[in-house]
Every structure is written in structure tokens, then in C-alpha cells.
Design an enzyme around this catalytic site. Sequence first.
Site, PDB file in Angstrom:
ATOM      1  N   ASP A 152       0.827  -1.202   0.000  1.00 56.25           N
ATOM      2  CA  ASP A 152       0.000   0.000   0.000  1.00 56.25           C
ATOM      3  C   ASP A 152       0.865   1.257   0.000  1.00 56.25           C
ATOM      4  O   ASP A 152       1.868   1.323   0.711  1.00 56.25           O
ATOM      5  CB  ASP A 152      -0.853  -0.036   1.287  1.00 56.25           C
TER       6      ASP A 152
ATOM      7  N   GLU B  73       1.519  -0.438  -5.042  1.00 60.40           N
ATOM      8  CA  GLU B  73       0.560   0.616  -5.356  1.00 60.40           C
ATOM      9  C   GLU B  73       1.351   1.912  -5.396  1.00 60.40           C
ATOM     10  O   GLU B  73       1.754   2.430  -4.353  1.00 60.40           O
ATOM     11  CB  GLU B  73      -0.533   0.698  -4.287  1.00 60.40           C
TER      12      GLU B  73
END
Length: 554
Positions: free
Chosen positions: A201, A243
Amino acid sequence: MIKDLWYKNAVIYCLSVGTYMDANGDGVGDFQGLMRRLDYLHGLGVTAIWLMPFQCSPGRDDGYDISDYYGVNPAYGTLGDFVEFTHSAKQRGIRVLIDLVVNHTSDQHHWFKEARHDPQSKYRDWYIWSDKKPPNADKGMVFPGVQKSTWSRDPVARQWYFHRFYDFQPDLNTSNPAVQAEILKIMGFWIQLGVSGFRMDAVPFVISTKGPDVERPHEQYDMLRAFREFLQWRVGDSIILAEANVLPKTDVNYFGEDGDRMQMMFNFQVNQSLFYALASSDTRPLIKAIERTGAHPLTGQWGMFLRNHDELDLGRLTEAQRQRVFAAFGPNKQDQLYDRGIRRRLAPMLGGDRRRLELAYSLMFTLPGTPVVRYGDELGMGDDLSLPERTSCRTPMQWSAEPHGGFTKSDKPVVPVISSGPYGFQHVNAAEQRRDPNSMLNWTERIVRMRKEVPEVGWGDFEVLKTGDKAVLAMRYDWRNNSVLVLHNLADEPREIEFATGLKDGRNDDLINLLTGDHSKAAKNGKHSVCLEAYGYRWYRVGGLDYLLKRSEF
Ligand code: NOJ
């Protein structure tokens, strides 16, 4: 040997345990429920599942606010259930990727609690503090309009703390070697329990320098190599999917020049221009994005996607392009979010038009990378704009026409199931679509199967072919002496195009249609002429049948 890189030709399916299937009837999806659905996923043909965060969390950002990295949220099950799940997936040949959320913790994590209460605590320096309100406190918010600042005052610590995201998500001081060691420990823990890697993330923020005196943050890319090295020491074929919504010129820093950093990254650049192409029937910016992101180390791979669990972020388009996409797919204020995106699912954005849905998916499945499908999109599920922020497109999976779409026996599902209108579970559900040979579900199953049979797309080099029509994208992939050619017409009217396959080695370049019986032979001038219906698409193998018989193994 190199073809062992499983992620180069994978089909990834992302889901959140809490909204997928509830087995114990408490209204919240759980690992037991997910396990009951593994045969469905196996039947769909996906080769990897990416789970959104399922660890202990107060759930204020759908699990992206973790309060214990080493435990399963009790609402979803136990660590025992988790291991049963990874094992059951493995038995079906399905790998599991999980979210790794280490840019920040929840403010309920004991590290943060100890840090704020005790300046001498070893955890104090695990977070980012400032005595005074930093001058840039009202800059750099990721959720503008909802999030007020990036620094908040903690009355207990009597200092300000930094949070790139919501104020209940204090940033970890990722430059601190102790924090870095803990990140490795977290990876080591889950890898031991059977996962094949992580969707990491917010990577640019994880590796950024942080602090009240940091005027110009910079990325500490070496950290990425350290993460990868550690992981591959532990389990050789595990990967990290980053990401990182960054500009193409910095992609190489994430993949590593020698392919020694992240194995995969989501291609946000292509994603945004793809939606622009769908909105405008103009493929030129998409072609530019494909070409700009084209070069990466052989071991690197793009994750290609249409919609994910967040808003459709259009922040990298020009203002005019963004407005075009808003006008086409999210014209109302309530469709939009954070001044940059659309909080809708794919099917309602495309007006539920099956031709456009197939086109969008066919395109996504044949762009250079590994496709990532969002749960429910295989059914054409809709959104619920009455729900706040991104919850609009996070409603439970619609399994059947039973109450609450068969997701739960409880009368209080964790998020309401879409129950009315054309996307209600009564009309859109897996049970019904399974019975209908022409359903979106069965179409998706066929296209997944076909995608796995054309590894050229995942592995090969590509060339964008000239068609003379900006509404039509033609691409050829070459790998190990095999070639595949795909056409997509983004216009709402038929288009006739003429093109050469561009193969120069004197091979028979007849085109064998992989999806229907409608093949193509080149004319005397060596060119193919194909008439594509509105939103039409074609997948061809180049080389004629004789060539097919001789082609080298995958
Ligand atoms: C990115 C995730 O995709 C998003 O859902 C989340 O809110 C933020 N990171 C914060 O973790």
C-alpha cells in the site's frame, strides 16, 4: 527457466473478506465463507487472489488502519482459518497475495498508544512528531475535502504527529531501522503462513522522507530492494505488487534498473487514459501511456486494472481530459470524490451496456501486463451512491436472488447489499448468471481462459499497429516466435480498418480468430481489412493453422 515467473501470466482477483461471503450469519463476510467460494473462483479461472486488509483493525478505513499486524480481525475468523484458506487455495492452484499496509498504523495500535503516552518509549521514534504545527500542515492531503490536514495535535503527547492519510492513521517513521526491521518481520510472518506475496500500500509514501523539517521529501528507493531481497530469501517465488501512482519517468526506480526492486506495479497511467479512451473514443493518449510505460526489466510486470476498491483516480489526466471523463461517466457531484475521481463501479459507468463492458474488459485483458479483476465485476455489479465516500463501490458480493443476495443470513449486513434498481441482487447475481450461457459471468470465464492461453500478452514485446483510425487500437505481441494480434474499436459505430501485421520474417500472417470463426487472410497488398462492429474487438493468433501446429511450447 525464466518462464517460472508465475505473475507474468497470472489473472488476479481482488476481494475483501468482509463483503464476500458470510458463513456464520453475523452479517460480516469471513474466511469460512470465502473458502466455500473457492470453487467458484477456481471455475472462473483466476490464478491468484489479492485480499484487502483482514488484520485486526478498528475499521475506520476499511481495514487500512491496522491495530495488530499479526492477527486476523476476529469478525473474519482466526489465524487457523487463514491458514486453512491459503492451503485450500493452494490445492486449487490459486496463489494468495495480501495487502501490506505499513505506511501508517491505526491510532489504536499499541505502538502508537505507547508512543504518545511515553516520550521515553521505544515506539516514540516509530512515528513522526513535531513540537509546533509545521507550516505545511494543510498541504498534501490524500483525501481532500474529507481530510483536513496532514498534521494533528495529540493532546496526550502534547506534540503534533504526521498522517499522510486520515488523522486516525499516524504515519510510521519508515526511515527508522527498527521500523524497517518490523516491516520485514510482518512480511516474514505472513509468507510463512502460505501467501505468495504482497500488494504494498502507498509505496511512494512508505519510502518518502518524512518530518516537520522535510521541505522537499525524497524517495529512499533502496528500501524497495531490501524488502524484495528479504522476501526472496525467505520464499524464492514471492512477489511485491506496488501501489504507486507515479509518473512514467520514475517507474524504473520502482522496478529497479536491473529488476531488483518491485516485481509488479499497478499501471495508473494506462488506467486513466484507458477511461479517457472509453469516454472519448480517442485512443491516442492511451497509446502514449502504453508506450511510455512499455519499458521495464524482463522480470518486472504491470498490474492492469479497470476499477479497484478506491475512486477512479483521474489526477494524471489534463483538465480537459478529466472533464471529458467526468462528463461521460460521473457527471453528478455525488459521483465524484476528492476533486479527482469517480466513485462508481464499471457497469453503471458504462450504462450497463454489455458491448462496452466486454470491450473494456477485452482491452484490459490484452494490455501489456497482468489483469487484476475486482470482485463482482465479473457479474457487472453496480454501486450504491447513498453510501459514503468509497463505500459506494464496496457493497457485498451478490451470490443469488435470496435475501441480501445470498451474502448473509443476517438481517444486518456489514454494508447494505444493492437491493433495488437494475443492479439489485434480484437481477444481478452469480447463481442466475451461472445458468445463463450468455451471461457476463460466463463471458468472463471464457475470456480468462483465453487470456491464460495467450502468454504472449504477459510475456512478449508489443507493437502498436497503424490503423489510420484513432478510435481503433491494434496491437501485436511477439514471444518465442509466436504472435498474437488484438483489435479494439472504441467508437459507437462500425469501423473498417486496414492494417499490416508488421511481421517481416516471411511468415504466413493469416489471422486465426481465437474467439469466433471469423478469420482473416491478407489481401494481395499484404494488408488485412477488418470491419469491426460498434465497440467490437478481435483476438487473433498470427500465422495460420500450419503455424499453430509447429509453434514452440509456452
Ligand atoms: C491506498 C488504499 O488503496 C486506500 O483504500 C487506503 O485508504 C489508503 N491507501 C490508505 O491506506
